[in-house]
Design an enzyme around this catalytic site. Structure first.
Site, PDB file in Angstrom:
ATOM      1  N   ARG A  98       2.748  20.698 -11.941  1.00 54.63           N
ATOM      2  CA  ARG A  98       2.076  19.576 -11.272  1.00 54.63           C
ATOM      3  C   ARG A  98       1.117  18.919 -12.260  1.00 54.63           C
ATOM      4  O   ARG A  98       0.988  17.704 -12.323  1.00 54.63           O
ATOM      5  CB  ARG A  98       1.319  20.025 -10.012  1.00 54.63           C
ATOM      6  CG  ARG A  98       0.406  18.933  -9.456  1.00 54.63           C
ATOM      7  CD  ARG A  98      -0.058  19.144  -8.018  1.00 54.63           C
ATOM      8  NE  ARG A  98      -0.369  20.505  -7.681  1.00 54.63           N
ATOM      9  CZ  ARG A  98      -1.446  21.194  -8.105  1.00 54.63           C
ATOM     10  NH1 ARG A  98      -2.339  20.622  -8.907  1.00 54.63           N
ATOM     11  NH2 ARG A  98      -1.636  22.448  -7.746  1.00 54.63           N
ATOM     12  N   ASP A 223       0.921  -5.262 -10.513  1.00 52.16           N
ATOM     13  CA  ASP A 223       2.218  -4.648 -10.234  1.00 52.16           C
ATOM     14  C   ASP A 223       3.254  -5.427 -11.042  1.00 52.16           C
ATOM     15  O   ASP A 223       3.555  -6.581 -10.751  1.00 52.16           O
ATOM     16  CB  ASP A 223       2.506  -4.710  -8.730  1.00 52.16           C
ATOM     17  CG  ASP A 223       3.811  -4.013  -8.354  1.00 52.16           C
ATOM     18  OD1 ASP A 223       4.711  -3.921  -9.222  1.00 52.16           O
ATOM     19  OD2 ASP A 223       3.942  -3.586  -7.198  1.00 52.16           O
TER      20      ASP A 223
HETATM   21  C1  PLP Z   1       7.002  -4.916  -6.293  1.00 55.05           C
HETATM   22  C2  PLP Z   1       7.076  -3.505  -5.763  1.00 55.05           C
HETATM   23  N1  PLP Z   1       6.044  -2.680  -5.951  1.00 55.05           N
HETATM   24  C3  PLP Z   1       6.052  -1.413  -5.484  1.00 55.05           C
HETATM   25  C4  PLP Z   1       7.119  -0.932  -4.760  1.00 55.05           C
HETATM   26  C5  PLP Z   1       7.081   0.472  -4.218  1.00 55.05           C
HETATM   27  O1  PLP Z   1       7.840   1.325  -5.009  1.00 55.05           O
HETATM   28  P1  PLP Z   1       8.635   2.602  -4.460  1.00 55.05           P
HETATM   29  O2  PLP Z   1       9.675   2.115  -3.510  1.00 55.05           O
HETATM   30  O3  PLP Z   1       9.190   3.223  -5.704  1.00 55.05           O
HETATM   31  O4  PLP Z   1       7.639   3.469  -3.779  1.00 55.05           O
HETATM   32  C6  PLP Z   1       8.231  -1.746  -4.551  1.00 55.05           C
HETATM   33  C7  PLP Z   1       9.390  -1.257  -3.784  1.00 55.05           C
HETATM   34  O5  PLP Z   1      10.294  -1.995  -3.456  1.00 55.05           O
HETATM   35  C8  PLP Z   1       8.198  -3.080  -5.059  1.00 55.05           C
HETATM   36  O6  PLP Z   1       9.211  -3.933  -4.864  1.00 55.05           O
END
Ligand code: PLP
Length: 430
Positions: A98, A223
């Site tokens: 972990r 993101d």
């Molecule tokens: C832009 C974006 N950020 C985060 C996520 C979340 O990721 P995960 O599905 O791997 O948890 C997604 C999932 O579709 C996404 O499209």
């Protein structure tokens, strides 16, 4: 395509964020609990960051030296939960998987190098990475700005989970900097940015948002899932931390779920690493290996995703069944100038609205043959979906609600003429 930012290697020579600094900060703040006395991946990331290598070289080599024990050219899957100690407390950098695992270290080092960052941390999913970041930088009484268009699951995390723990959020159109400034509060600790956004491909100016955040003693998280580090490196534009769902372009083959955080901020890295271990949402070694294998070909895949998407956009913009097309590569897209500056390509995601409304959107989703009807994105195969009923069902009734006539495409890397024929047939009514 536009050049990368000249500050591409920002932070590399910053003495505040050396490995030693992080270790020192870590032992002061958290004792040796973080990963024993090692922050895995950190020295490796430093080594690759200063090497002057190109993106594809980093994707194939960063963190992936031949295995010291056997010479294996591919990083082995270290499928072990624990590690033998030669005496009490005497270990070779790994105590328990972990806290750290060599296959994960390889991935984390590679991800840091790809984002031109100092520290990479891998998670069991994109949402696990988001949760770790948010619980590290906010808390009860805290406030976060979020985009008014974002992945539905991200919004759900703010609205349904963190809100219950006293973290408030305000959705703002991040392209409107005056509204961003106006929405900041004294207790705002984070601006959460997604660019391009899911599903409307809105673009936010990372450098401008970083300036607003830092002027208010807050941080900027980006993101970067839709662009991938091949097309956009948010740390170079001033972001404090990059978030990924590695499930998407980084993994690239729709066979693994994972997430990542990358930062060059030494103090933040230490806190995130602490929470990664303390909260425990880590990926297993095989999942790390799959993402690492996918990342090796990210550059060549992204080139083809971009080229195929541009052809799909061409088809859609001239089609009588289509009312609007959302793609940052279109000159009349409101974020086109910013995208051209901060991205080196416009990506493989395309959304469009149907002139015939919801029924027409659902029909197109049912009719394609090569574009598979399914959630997710960023894999080699093309996918089609109806955001309002699928990926974004959780934002129904909120400020982020998605139009029912919207269809989202993840344009894959198949032969483009086959993709165009498939869409054309589906749009024509089958
Ligand atoms: C832009 C974006 N950020 C985060 C996520 C979340 O990721 P995960 O599905 O791997 O948890 C997604 C999932 O579709 C996404 O499209």
């Amino acid at each position: 395509m536009p050049e990368q930012s000249p500050s591409y290697r920002r932070g590399v020579d910053d003495p505040e964020t050396t490995a030693e600094h992080i270790r020192a900060a870590g032992s002061a703040a958290f004792g040796s609990e973080v990963h024993g006395d090692t922050v895995h991946g950190l020295d490796g990331a430093d080594r690759w960051a200063t090497g002057g290598y190109g993106f594809e070289t980093l994707a194939i080599h960063a963190g992936q030296d031949p295995d010291p024990a056997t010479g294996a050219v591919v990083v082995p899957i270290y499928q072990t939960s624990t590690y033998a100690q030669s005496d009490v407390g005497q270990h070779r950098g790994y105590e328990y998987s972990r806290s750290g695992n060599p296959t994960r270290t390889a991935l984390e080092t590679c991800l840091a190098a790809l984002e031109a960052g100092r520290t990479g941390l891998a998670f069991a999913s994109g949402l696990a990475a988001e949760d770790c970041l948010l619980r590290t930088v906010t808390g009860p009484g805290g406030h976060v700005l979020v985009p008014d268009d974002a992945y539905g699951g991200t919004y759900r995390l703010f609205a349904r989970v963190l809100a219950r723990w006293g973290v408030e959020h305000t959705p703002v159109p991040l392209g409107d900097l005056d509204r961003v400034r106006a929405a900041m509060r004294p207790q705002t600790s984070l601006i959460w940015c997604e660019t391009p956004t899911n599903p409307l491909l809105a673009v936010a100016d990372i450098a401008a948002l970083a300036a607003i955040a830092h002027g208010a003693d807050a941080r900027l998280a980006v993101d970067n899932t839709f662009a991938s580090p091949y097309l956009q490196q948010p740390l170079a534009w001033g972001a404090d931390v990059v978030v990924h769902s590695t499930t998407k372009y980084l993994g690239g083959h729709s066979d693994v779920v994972g997430g990542a955080l990358v930062t060059s901020d030494g103090g933040l890295a230490q806190e995130l690493a602490y929470h990664q271990n303390a909260m425990g949402a880590v990926p297993g070694p095989f999942d790390c290996w799959l993402v690492l294998r996918g990342a090796k070909t990210l550059g060549v895949r992204m080139d083809r995703h971009c080229a195929n998407a541009a052809r799909v956009v061409e088809l859609l913009t001239g089609h009588p069944a289509v009312a609007a097309v959302f793609y940052p590569g279109l000159p009349d897209h409101p974020g086109h100038a910013v995208a051209s500056r901060q991205m080196s390509g416009y990506g493989g995601m395309v959304s469009f609205r149907l002139a015939g409304g919801e029924a027409a959107a659902l029909d197109v989703c049912r009719r394609t043959r090569l574009f598979t009807l399914g959630e997710s994105l960023g894999g080699v195969e093309s996918l089609i979906e109806h955001p309002a009923r699928m990926t974004h069902a959780s934002v129904a009734g909120s400020q982020l609600e998605v139009a029912a006539d919207l269809v989202r495409l993840s344009v894959g890397i198949e032969t483009v003429d086959d993709l165009l024929a498939d869409l054309d047939e589906a749009l024509a009514g089958g």
